[in-house]
Design an enzyme around this catalytic site. Structure first.
Site, PDB file in Angstrom:
ATOM      1  N   THR A 125       0.781  -1.208   0.092  1.00  0.00           N
ATOM      2  CA  THR A 125       0.026  -0.011   0.181  1.00  0.00           C
ATOM      3  C   THR A 125       0.751   1.128  -0.001  1.00  0.00           C
ATOM      4  O   THR A 125       1.756   1.343   0.959  1.00  0.00           O
ATOM      5  CB  THR A 125      -0.937   0.021   1.218  1.00  0.00           C
ATOM      6  OG1 THR A 125      -1.755  -1.185   1.132  1.00  0.00           O
ATOM      7  CG2 THR A 125      -1.675   1.051   1.344  1.00  0.00           C
ATOM      8  N   LEU A 153      -6.175  -8.030   1.378  1.00  0.00           N
ATOM      9  CA  LEU A 153      -6.343  -9.156   2.108  1.00  0.00           C
ATOM     10  C   LEU A 153      -6.792  -8.665   3.770  1.00  0.00           C
ATOM     11  O   LEU A 153      -6.208  -7.686   3.914  1.00  0.00           O
ATOM     12  CB  LEU A 153      -5.439 -10.197   2.009  1.00  0.00           C
ATOM     13  CG  LEU A 153      -3.936  -9.891   2.589  1.00  0.00           C
ATOM     14  CD1 LEU A 153      -4.068 -10.099   4.013  1.00  0.00           C
ATOM     15  CD2 LEU A 153      -3.182 -10.906   2.094  1.00  0.00           C
ATOM     16  N   GLU A 155      -6.582  -9.854   7.592  1.00  0.00           N
ATOM     17  CA  GLU A 155      -6.105 -10.995   8.556  1.00  0.00           C
ATOM     18  C   GLU A 155      -7.184 -11.859   9.039  1.00  0.00           C
ATOM     19  O   GLU A 155      -8.432 -11.336   9.277  1.00  0.00           O
ATOM     20  CB  GLU A 155      -5.417 -10.491   9.707  1.00  0.00           C
ATOM     21  CG  GLU A 155      -4.216  -9.250   9.109  1.00  0.00           C
ATOM     22  CD  GLU A 155      -3.252  -8.830  10.373  1.00  0.00           C
ATOM     23  OE1 GLU A 155      -3.402  -9.154  11.423  1.00  0.00           O
ATOM     24  OE2 GLU A 155      -2.433  -7.818   9.879  1.00  0.00           O
ATOM     25  N   CYS A 270      -2.953  -1.899   9.325  1.00  0.00           N
ATOM     26  CA  CYS A 270      -3.472  -1.184   8.111  1.00  0.00           C
ATOM     27  C   CYS A 270      -4.459  -0.240   8.203  1.00  0.00           C
ATOM     28  O   CYS A 270      -3.971   0.969   7.921  1.00  0.00           O
ATOM     29  CB  CYS A 270      -4.345  -2.220   7.133  1.00  0.00           C
ATOM     30  SG  CYS A 270      -3.026  -3.552   6.451  1.00  0.00           S
ATOM     31  N   LYS A 332      -8.247  -7.671  16.534  1.00  0.00           N
ATOM     32  CA  LYS A 332      -9.339  -8.386  15.979  1.00  0.00           C
ATOM     33  C   LYS A 332      -9.589  -9.919  16.307  1.00  0.00           C
ATOM     34  O   LYS A 332      -8.365 -10.293  16.578  1.00  0.00           O
ATOM     35  CB  LYS A 332      -9.737  -7.845  14.539  1.00  0.00           C
ATOM     36  CG  LYS A 332      -8.849  -8.669  13.631  1.00  0.00           C
ATOM     37  CD  LYS A 332      -9.459  -8.369  12.257  1.00  0.00           C
ATOM     38  CE  LYS A 332      -8.854  -9.220  11.294  1.00  0.00           C
ATOM     39  NZ  LYS A 332      -9.432  -8.932   9.789  1.00  0.00           N
TER      40      LYS A 332
HETATM   41  C1  UDX Z   1      -8.224  -4.370   6.569  1.00  0.00           C
HETATM   42  C2  UDX Z   1      -8.997  -4.049   5.322  1.00  0.00           C
HETATM   43  O1  UDX Z   1     -10.318  -4.979   5.626  1.00  0.00           O
HETATM   44  C3  UDX Z   1      -8.264  -5.085   4.116  1.00  0.00           C
HETATM   45  O2  UDX Z   1      -9.027  -5.243   2.856  1.00  0.00           O
HETATM   46  C4  UDX Z   1      -6.845  -4.548   3.901  1.00  0.00           C
HETATM   47  O3  UDX Z   1      -6.261  -5.060   2.966  1.00  0.00           O
HETATM   48  C5  UDX Z   1      -6.157  -4.435   5.207  1.00  0.00           C
HETATM   49  O4  UDX Z   1      -6.686  -3.782   6.284  1.00  0.00           O
HETATM   50  P1  UDX Z   1      -7.547  -5.968   8.614  1.00  0.00           P
HETATM   51  O5  UDX Z   1      -6.398  -4.885   8.806  1.00  0.00           O
HETATM   52  O6  UDX Z   1      -7.165  -7.442   8.503  1.00  0.00           O
HETATM   53  O7  UDX Z   1      -7.969  -5.651   6.931  1.00  0.00           O
HETATM   54  O8  UDX Z   1      -8.977  -5.778   9.570  1.00  0.00           O
HETATM   55  P2  UDX Z   1     -10.543  -5.637   9.506  1.00  0.00           P
HETATM   56  O9  UDX Z   1     -11.021  -6.795   9.368  1.00  0.00           O
HETATM   57  O10 UDX Z   1     -10.699  -4.603   8.283  1.00  0.00           O
HETATM   58  O11 UDX Z   1     -10.691  -4.851  10.642  1.00  0.00           O
HETATM   59  C6  UDX Z   1     -10.193  -3.732  11.136  1.00  0.00           C
HETATM   60  C7  UDX Z   1     -10.266  -3.098  12.545  1.00  0.00           C
HETATM   61  O12 UDX Z   1     -11.671  -2.703  12.210  1.00  0.00           O
HETATM   62  C8  UDX Z   1     -10.351  -4.259  13.554  1.00  0.00           C
HETATM   63  O13 UDX Z   1      -9.653  -3.612  14.663  1.00  0.00           O
HETATM   64  C9  UDX Z   1     -11.965  -4.589  13.857  1.00  0.00           C
HETATM   65  O14 UDX Z   1     -11.889  -5.080  15.185  1.00  0.00           O
HETATM   66  C10 UDX Z   1     -12.471  -3.310  13.647  1.00  0.00           C
HETATM   67  N1  UDX Z   1     -13.841  -3.279  13.193  1.00  0.00           N
HETATM   68  C11 UDX Z   1     -14.379  -4.127  12.107  1.00  0.00           C
HETATM   69  C12 UDX Z   1     -14.861  -2.528  13.900  1.00  0.00           C
HETATM   70  O15 UDX Z   1     -14.483  -1.825  15.010  1.00  0.00           O
HETATM   71  N2  UDX Z   1     -16.009  -2.469  13.595  1.00  0.00           N
HETATM   72  C13 UDX Z   1     -16.564  -3.334  12.525  1.00  0.00           C
HETATM   73  O16 UDX Z   1     -17.759  -3.176  12.138  1.00  0.00           O
HETATM   74  C14 UDX Z   1     -15.681  -4.093  11.649  1.00  0.00           C
END
Ligand code: UDX
Length: 468
Positions: A125, A153, A155, A270, A332
């Site tokens: 990114t 992607l 995690e 991310c 998460k």
């Molecule tokens: C993210 C993007 O989803 C992905 O497409 C990108 O390539 C990398 O960054 P990721 O970091 O794995 O992926 O986490 P994601 O599932 O997006 O969750 C991010 C954060 O948001 C977590 O801390 C999660 O707990 C929080 N979250 C998610 C919320 O607080 N509320 C929600 O409704 C969804």
């Protein structure tokens, strides 16, 4: 096809093993020897469902190997760049040091191949303009072409998101004349793109659009989460329940129900750093105003972490000397990643306020211990709950969502809980004798006096109109 993946962190390691899974001959390069050793032994350096299986399969078939020697990569047809672009220590911008260094070392070993193309494919990114700048350097070598192919992607779903993505984006210098390079990358992803297998859409665009797709997707997701968390703040001021709002909003197809779960907010490697890098890059481009709202998105997200600590203080009177158990350390569930984890930041703040904090998490304790000095970490949930005066649920692992409030009440010293992820059913916990609070689900508003609440909004408006 012969493929190299430069940088085998989270993204790169999963990409390398996934490419071997597709039948390619893959070599992964990194400077971290310990990581290479573990990967070569079939050991995953991080918790990612499904990854150990494809890693071991790749190693067993001989299609996947790892090295620290860049010379071994020189004869690959396609080189993926999977390097991290963390937040810079001196500001919001992305630190491109590792990416630039990798491109320099690759350029030094890539042979000029007249008549045969070599692809370099960026997956990291990056701020807008990076691909064009790197292309200027790499394409001086005969036959070398750069494409930008951002990775989306998540995690916990990394293998699935790599092998069955929602879409594949190719950024090229000029979409009109990039046919041969596009065909070559199509050949790498042939099985994923195969229409007869219900293949995924592939979009070709300029470098800048491809770079922007990635950061804007993350910015949108972060905005959606902060939006619902802003509603949670309003709920706390009015007595409404944010989960009612999420449910009703999510039923509108145009809004959709994903990423509308209120709570302690987003963290990880991310979303937080990508929105900050996006703000910095827009400012560098003279378009900072366009992303001014992202500063608020970030601020709302940070405020939720502070709010949990304030709520804990309100429930306990003081934090000093109080025994608090935190369920969850990872940013998460289904991840052992604690980078910018809201749970761990809350833990640090509670510790700084003098609380005795015990943290538990199914997978992330080792990483958590490395991040927070003096952390009291306990693997077993029941043991962690023992004698707690307050419990905070901050990462919604299945086992915490499924906790039995009656059994849990027997373990703690006083049954008090804050649901920081809005995943528990308040009535069940209250019925089991718990003092229950959740972000955005107040049992009483925090600012309006009780009398004001008893006047329905419509009645208040009618009264006001009658007086006018
Ligand atoms: C993210 C993007 O989803 C992905 O497409 C990108 O390539 C990398 O960054 P990721 O970091 O794995 O992926 O986490 P994601 O599932 O997006 O969750 C991010 C954060 O948001 C977590 O801390 C999660 O707990 C929080 N979250 C998610 C919320 O607080 N509320 C929600 O409704 C969804």
């Amino acid at each position: 096809m012969k493929i190299s993946v430069i940088g085998v962190g989270y993204l790169g390691a999963v990409h390398a093993a996934s490419m071997a899974e597709l039948g390619h001959e893959v070599i992964g390069l990194d400077v971290d020897l310990r990581r290479l050793e573990r990967l070569s032994a079939g050991e995953s350096p991080f918790h990612e469902p499904g990854f150990p299986e494809i890693l071991r399969r790749g190693l067993a078939t001989g299609r996947l190997r790892f090295t620290a020697d860049i010379d071994e990569l020189a004869d690959a047809d396609v080189h993926f760049l999977g390097l991290g672009t963390p937040q810079r220590a001196d500001g919001f911008g992305a630190d491109l040091t590792a990416l630039d260094a990798a491109v320099d070392s690759l350029a030094a070993v890539l042979p000029a191949r007249a008549g045969v193309s070599t692809l370099v494919v960026g997956k990291s990114t990056v701020p807008t303009g990076t691909a064009r700048r790197l292309a200027g350097r790499l394409e001086q070598i005969d036959g070398v072409h750069l494409l930008w192919n951002p990775e989306f992607l998540r995690e916990g779903f990394a293998v699935r998101d790599t092998l069955e993505p929602d879409r594949i984006v190719y950024g090229v210098r000029d979409p009109e004349v990039a046919g041969p390079e596009i065909a070559m990358l199509d050949a790498v992803y042939a099985q994923i793109l195969d229409r007869s297998e219900g293949g995924v859409p592939r979009l070709v665009m300029g470098y800048e659009a491809a770079e922007l797709v990635k950061v804007s997707a993350n910015a949108f997701l972060a905005t959606k989460i902060s939006f619902i968390n802003a509603m949670a703040e309003l709920c706390e001021a009015t007595g409404a329940d944010v989960t009612d709002i999420s449910r009703a909003l999510g039923m509108d197809d145009r809004i959709g129900n994903k990423f509308l779960r209120a709570g302690v907010g987003f963290g990880g490697g991310c979303l937080p750093k990508d929105i900050r890098a996006f703000i910095a890059s827009a400012e560098d481009l003279g378009a900072g105003q366009a992303l001014g709202f992202l500063r608020e998105v970030d601020a709302i997200n940070q405020r939720r972490r502070v709010r949990v600590v304030d709520l804990a203080r309100e429930m306990l009177g003081t934090l000093r000397g109080r025994r608090i158990t935190v369920l969850g350390a990872a940013f998460k569930p289904d991840s052992d990643d604690v980078r910018d984890s809201p749970a761990l930041e809350v833990v640090s703040r509670l510790m700084a306020a003098g609380a005795h904090v015990t943290v538990t998490d199914p997978e992330a304790l080792e990483n958590a211990r490395r991040r927070v000095e003096g952390l009291a970490a306990v693997q077993d949930t029941a043991e962690a709950l023992q004698d707690a005066e307050l419990v905070l649920l901050l990462t919604e692992w299945r086992e915490y969502r499924d906790l039995d409030p009656i059994a849990a009440a027997q373990l703690v010293s006083t049954p008090r809980i804050i649901d920081g992820r809005t995943v528990l059913t308040p009535s069940e916990w209250r019925a089991a004798g718990w003092e229950f609070q959740a972000l955005g689900r107040p049992d009483a508003p925090t600012t309006l006096p009780a009398d004001d609440r008893s006047v329905p909004v419509a009645d208040a408006l009618i009264d006001a109109a009658a007086q006018a």
